[in-house]
Motif scaffolding. Sequence first.
Motif, short mmCIF file in Angstrom:
data_model
loop_
_atom_site.label_atom_id
_atom_site.label_comp_id
_atom_site.label_asym_id
_atom_site.label_seq_id
_atom_site.Cartn_x
_atom_site.Cartn_y
_atom_site.Cartn_z
N UNK A 99 38.54 35.75 39.07
CA UNK A 99 37.63 36.59 39.84
C UNK A 99 38.10 36.77 41.27
N UNK A 100 37.27 37.41 42.06
CA UNK A 100 37.62 37.67 43.45
C UNK A 100 37.40 36.43 44.31
N UNK A 101 38.21 36.23 45.33
CA UNK A 101 38.02 35.07 46.22
C UNK A 101 36.81 35.27 47.12
N UNK A 134 44.74 37.10 50.44
CA UNK A 134 44.19 37.98 49.41
C UNK A 134 45.36 38.48 48.58
N UNK A 135 45.37 38.15 47.29
CA UNK A 135 46.48 38.54 46.43
C UNK A 135 46.52 40.06 46.27
N UNK A 136 47.70 40.59 45.93
CA UNK A 136 47.78 42.05 45.69
C UNK A 136 46.80 42.52 44.62
N UNK A 149 41.86 42.11 34.70
CA UNK A 149 43.08 41.40 35.09
C UNK A 149 42.80 40.33 36.14
N UNK A 150 42.03 40.69 37.17
CA UNK A 150 41.75 39.72 38.24
C UNK A 150 40.85 38.60 37.72
N UNK A 151 40.01 38.91 36.74
CA UNK A 151 39.15 37.89 36.16
C UNK A 151 39.95 36.90 35.32
#
Length: 291
Positions: free
Chosen positions: A59-61, A180-182, A52-54
């Motif tokens: 991806x991650x910050x 930082x998003x949830x 989902x984050x990808x």
Amino acid sequence: MPKQYLACVNLSLAMVLVGSSVVAGKIMVEELPVHLASALRFALALAILAPLVLVREGGLPRLSRRTWLKLATQSLCGSFLFTVFLLHGLTLTGPASAGVITSTTPACMGLIAWVFLKDRPHRRAVLGILLSVAGVLVLNLAGTDGPGGANPVFGNLLVLAAVVFESLFLLIRKTVPEPLSPLAASTVISGFGLLWFLPGGVVEAASTDLSAISATGWLVVGYYGAFVTVLAYLFWFAGITRVAPSTAGVFTAVMPVSALILSALVLNEPIGWQQLAGCGCVLGSIVLISR
């Protein structure tokens, strides 16, 4: 819906799910050892969150080393230590008593903020903390012949320690300065959670007969991973960044209500006068703190 109201809804939903973890955890530890069950829970959560984050955020910050350290510490407190103490406590005490004790979280958060963050509480907050402590004492001093487990006093103390770690988990998130998003926060915390539980989980897997685990046991692990971990984290991180720490602390009062109701409905847990008296003291402390 205004963002402030939406934040309140998110915090409430998160605590309903966390409250259900008391019941789900009681069922889970009857069939699976703590570290193995928790490693599977976070593996499932990460399998859901990472794609989902990808897809949604690429991806991650990029985060500073200090932020990574804070997130690792947050996960150690909330994902690992909270889970270990809560689940081991549930093997010794009843889920109803555990649900009441978890409602001391607002008072515990206020006390920790006072000692470590120099956020001195007002007189009403101090009274609320004392009343919250009285609620825990009622559960521990009322005797061991009421609803409970093999060693309810020690089990209650383990659950109380879990509350301390959960309070640290909730407060550390407010100290992260970077956006930082949830979804990203939930992914990082779940990743660290898997890291903390993996060594013990591997050891326990070698001595556990996985074929003996019932369908209910696997379903509870799935619920713990998908709902108590993924959804609860998403709801909490979506709401915590929009309200003050004291406001967020008040919403943790939803957790014991959820735990008590579900303990009675799902586990047929008898609710004795110890739980009602302790819950009355704790809810009174929440009223004092919130005002």
